[in-house]
Design an enzyme around this catalytic site. Structure first.
Site, PDB file in Angstrom:
ATOM      1  N   TYR A  43       0.872  -1.178   0.000  1.00  0.00           N
ATOM      2  CA  TYR A  43       0.000   0.000   0.000  1.00  0.00           C
ATOM      3  C   TYR A  43       0.907   1.226   0.000  1.00  0.00           C
ATOM      4  CZ  TYR A  43      -4.332   2.526   0.911  1.00  0.00           C
ATOM      5  OH  TYR A  43      -5.384   3.375   0.812  1.00  0.00           O
ATOM      6  N   LYS A  98     -21.132 -20.273  -8.624  1.00  0.00           N
ATOM      7  CA  LYS A  98     -20.355 -20.303  -9.857  1.00  0.00           C
ATOM      8  C   LYS A  98     -18.915 -19.855  -9.568  1.00  0.00           C
ATOM      9  CE  LYS A  98     -20.975 -20.519 -14.420  1.00  0.00           C
ATOM     10  NZ  LYS A  98     -21.935 -21.259 -15.232  1.00  0.00           N
ATOM     11  N   GLU A 140     -24.499 -14.515 -16.845  1.00  0.00           N
ATOM     12  CA  GLU A 140     -25.175 -15.674 -16.289  1.00  0.00           C
ATOM     13  C   GLU A 140     -26.654 -15.408 -16.063  1.00  0.00           C
ATOM     14  OE1 GLU A 140     -22.875 -18.088 -15.592  1.00  0.00           O
ATOM     15  OE2 GLU A 140     -24.429 -19.541 -15.091  1.00  0.00           O
ATOM     16  N   ASP A 141     -27.462 -16.387 -16.400  1.00  0.00           N
ATOM     17  CA  ASP A 141     -28.885 -16.362 -16.029  1.00  0.00           C
ATOM     18  C   ASP A 141     -29.589 -15.070 -16.433  1.00  0.00           C
ATOM     19  OD1 ASP A 141     -28.495 -18.864 -15.120  1.00  0.00           O
ATOM     20  OD2 ASP A 141     -28.626 -18.391 -12.983  1.00  0.00           O
ATOM     21  N   ASP A 166     -24.670 -19.724 -20.357  1.00  0.00           N
ATOM     22  CA  ASP A 166     -25.882 -20.434 -20.772  1.00  0.00           C
ATOM     23  C   ASP A 166     -25.926 -20.615 -22.285  1.00  0.00           C
ATOM     24  OD1 ASP A 166     -27.101 -20.453 -18.065  1.00  0.00           O
ATOM     25  OD2 ASP A 166     -26.977 -18.302 -18.365  1.00  0.00           O
ATOM     26  N   ALA A 199     -35.485 -23.382 -28.586  1.00  0.00           N
ATOM     27  CA  ALA A 199     -34.715 -22.336 -29.269  1.00  0.00           C
ATOM     28  C   ALA A 199     -34.330 -21.248 -28.290  1.00  0.00           C
ATOM     29  CB  ALA A 199     -35.513 -21.791 -30.451  1.00  0.00           C
ATOM     30  N   ALA A 202     -29.125 -21.944 -25.150  1.00  0.00           N
ATOM     31  CA  ALA A 202     -28.202 -23.052 -25.406  1.00  0.00           C
ATOM     32  C   ALA A 202     -28.261 -23.503 -26.866  1.00  0.00           C
ATOM     33  CB  ALA A 202     -28.529 -24.218 -24.477  1.00  0.00           C
ATOM     34  N   ASN A 304     -33.237 -29.743 -16.981  1.00  0.00           N
ATOM     35  CA  ASN A 304     -33.068 -30.073 -15.574  1.00  0.00           C
ATOM     36  C   ASN A 304     -34.292 -29.601 -14.806  1.00  0.00           C
ATOM     37  OD1 ASN A 304     -30.633 -31.452 -15.230  1.00  0.00           O
ATOM     38  ND2 ASN A 304     -29.457 -29.575 -15.505  1.00  0.00           N
ATOM     39  N   ASN A 335     -21.709 -27.791 -18.139  1.00  0.00           N
ATOM     40  CA  ASN A 335     -20.945 -26.556 -18.381  1.00  0.00           C
ATOM     41  C   ASN A 335     -19.679 -26.493 -17.550  1.00  0.00           C
ATOM     42  OD1 ASN A 335     -23.581 -26.147 -19.103  1.00  0.00           O
ATOM     43  ND2 ASN A 335     -23.503 -23.969 -18.686  1.00  0.00           N
TER      44      ASN A 335
END
Lengths: 448, 157
Positions: A43, A98, A140-141, A166, A199, A202, A304, A335
């Site tokens: 620092y 994740k 993500e998501d 995804d 569709a 993925a 899933n 994944n």
């Protein structure tokens, strides 16, 4: 039925342990603090010098800070697991999970970044604003079709790799499985009829990878809830506005060998492979339909927690190779085989992006790894525990990045393999050591 | 540059049925964008009447034929305003190409051919009308060097 009960246990146990540990990751020092005087190095005043160096040359931030190995796991919480639009706070445990996998399997420092921005432009400016903090972004998501435009734009506008797991993660894992499945049945994937059912993120990404891999678009059909994507569909003009990705697939494939209005049942007649990434089964894909597929049919049912068709049903109907998204069944399309390794590789060469060719390279290396261990109908894709896989995939991806001119640093396969192995091993060892020493507490006794 | 097998010509009597279908599809598509574009319940029959009026009428109506099949059309109305130096303006009111034939430059070709005819008529400008929310059309016209020219707003009376 037994399986359903077991799942409820996981939910209860998970909630209890989340409450117990209050978070799954933390930051840790990685430099020695021999005495408090060392802070003058790490620092002020010492730190001013690295700052000056970076001010002169911003890319030095990859060499003088932890930026090179730090990524953000970013979500707006609009499509979390199968739970839908549950908001950013509720997405946090998933992003943190994740991050844990990133660290344990890839040695990548990942931090959850959940936020309230919903619109595309806002998202892009958010990512650009935080870019200096990170060596990469894992999206993500996020709801579809926003996720497509977001990934395309972010890849164009950021100078660090942006990955939407995804889309690319699932697609690359699926491609790896398909490569080996086709090898095993002795068919040429590029000359086979492939049906993508669902569709969403993925399969739209898988379509793109299959194309780059060399499958002619006319050999692929993509089916959504209203039937095959086809240029003669009634709603095709609407799709042009509402989902240009589906629209383009309809035009490029021409609906394959099907007519507008045909659905999954018709599509499967004589098809060589099915990749279903749609909605939880069972019974979404029927045995009678699989029975009409070509000989040695390949069926990937990836929904899933319950696949679109149970593997034993698909096999009874004549499928030769079946894969699902579940860890308790053979051939898990996962994944987690992909993203920790892909990021390990791109971070190590300071890549600026992850191209489709790099994603394909990851798939090819995963497939090769399984092949070297001996393919069988129940082993077309490696398992998560095979941790030697990760450095190899990292090396393959890193070398591809260098080849394609998107890396800031150069490397060879051998060099990256050794480096990735060392980084990942160290990350696991630190964890295991802390667990052994009690610095990571053992979970309290008693299951719910 | 242009697709072989593609032929652009003025609409004629023999195109009536095909043109009616294209007109209907054009308006059905626009229905997406605003309630004010909602179709009359007899729209299909009216599209047929319109096709009859377009053929041999005052507007510039061209047909794209691809391998002897009618696959698209353009309708341009020439508007006059004598206080303006340019006097006359060609306005693309309708333009539609069947989805399986998109991405081959057919729409651009229709515009190019129409523009040539407008030039012969001494018209100096061509503009295009499309629903404000149709970003695909906006991108298309911008790519062909059209620039924003006129805004149109609407409300219920």
């Amino acid at each position: 039925m037994e399986k359903a009960e077991e799942k409820v246990d996981w939910y209860k146990l998970s909630l209890r342990l989340h409450r117990f540990y209050v978070g799954k990751i933390e930051t840790m020092p990685k430099v020695p603090v021999r005495s408090l005087e060392d802070f003058a190095i790490w620092y002020t005043p010492g730190v001013a010098e690295p700052s000056r160096a970076i001010a002169k040359e911003p890319d030095e931030s990859f060499e003088l800070t932890s930026r090179w190995n730090t990524i953000a796991v970013v979500s707006d919480g609009t499509r979390v697991l199968g739970l839908g639009r549950i908001g950013p706070e509720a997405a946090y445990p998933v992003m943190e999970g994740k991050a844990l996998i990133f660290k344990y399997l890839g040695g990548v420092d990942a931090v959850p970044l959940v936020h309230r921005v919903r619109d595309l432009e806002g998202w892009i400016s958010l990512l650009k604003a935080v870019e200096p903090s990170f060596g990469g972004i894992n999206l993500e998501d996020i709801e579809s079709p926003k996720c497509f435009a977001l990934l395309d734009r972010a890849r164009e506008e950021l100078e660090i790799p942006v990955w939407h797991d995804d889309q690319q993660g699932t697609a690359a894992a699926t491609l790896a499985g398909l490569i080996n499945a086709f090898k095993l049945v002795g068919k040429d994937m590029a000359e086979s009829k492939i049906v993508l059912f669902g569709a969403g993120a993925a399969n739209i990404a898988l379509y793109r990878l299959l194309k780059v891999w060399g499958v002619p678009p006319g050999n692929i059909v993509v089916i959504d809830s209203r039937g095959v994507l086809h240029p003669h569909r009634d709603d095709i003009d609407k799709l042009m506005i509402s989902n240009q990705w589906k629209y383009r697939i309809a035009l490029e494939t021409g609906g394959g060998w099907l007519r507008a209005g045909d659905g999954i049942e018709k599509a499967l007649e004589g098809a060589d492979a099915l990749v279903a990434a749609s909605r939880p089964g069972p019974g979404v894909i029927k045995k009678e339909w699989v029975a009409k597929m070509a000989r040695d049919a390949i069926v990937f049912a990836e929904a899933n927690p319950v696949p679109e068709i149970w593997p034993w049903e698909a096999k009874e109907a004549g499928a030769r190779i079946v894969a699902t998204g579940r860890s308790d069944l053979p051939n898990q399309v996962n994944n987690s085989l992909v993203f920790p390794a892909v990021f390990r590789g791109v971070l190590d060469v300071r890549a600026k992006t992850i191209t489709d060719e790099m994603a394909i390279e990851a798939a090819v290396e995963i497939a090769r790894y399984a092949e070297e261990r001996g393919l069988s109908e129940d082993y077309i894709i490696p398992k998560m525990e095979e941790w030697h896989l990760y450095p190899r995939v990292a090396a393959a991806v890193a070398v591809k990045a260098v080849e394609q001119g998107v890396a800031r640093k150069t490397t060879t396969y051998r060099e990256e393999l050794e480096r990735a192995e060392e980084i990942i091993r160290r990350s696991r060892e630190k964890h295991d050591l802390m667990l052994e020493r009690g610095l990571i507490e053992r979970p309290p006794e008693g299951r719910p | 540059m242009y697709e072989p097998g593609l032929y652009v010509r003025p609409a004629s009597e023999k195109d009536l049925e095909r043109l009616a279908k294209l007109i209907y599809r054009f308006y059905s598509f626009n229905e997406e964008f605003d309630p004010a574009w909602a179709l009359d319940e007899d729209a299909e029959a009216i599209a047929r009447e319109l096709a009859g009026e377009y053929i041999g009428g005052e507007d510039l109506v061209l047909i794209a034929e691809y391998d002897n099949e009618v696959v698209g059309y353009i309708r341009i109305v020439v508007e006059e305003n004598r206080i303006l130096a340019s006097k006359r303006l060609g306005v693309i009111k309708e333009l539609y190409v069947l989805p399986p034939f998109r991405g081959r430059g057919i729409a651009s070709r229709l515009i190019a051919e129409a523009q040539e005819r407008l030039g012969d008529m001494g018209v100096k400008h061509v503009s295009a009308e499309f629903p404000a929310a149709n970003y695909v059309a906006e991108r298309f016209y911008r790519a062909l060097s059209f620039r924003p020219y006129l805004s149109m707003y609407l409300r219920e009376v």
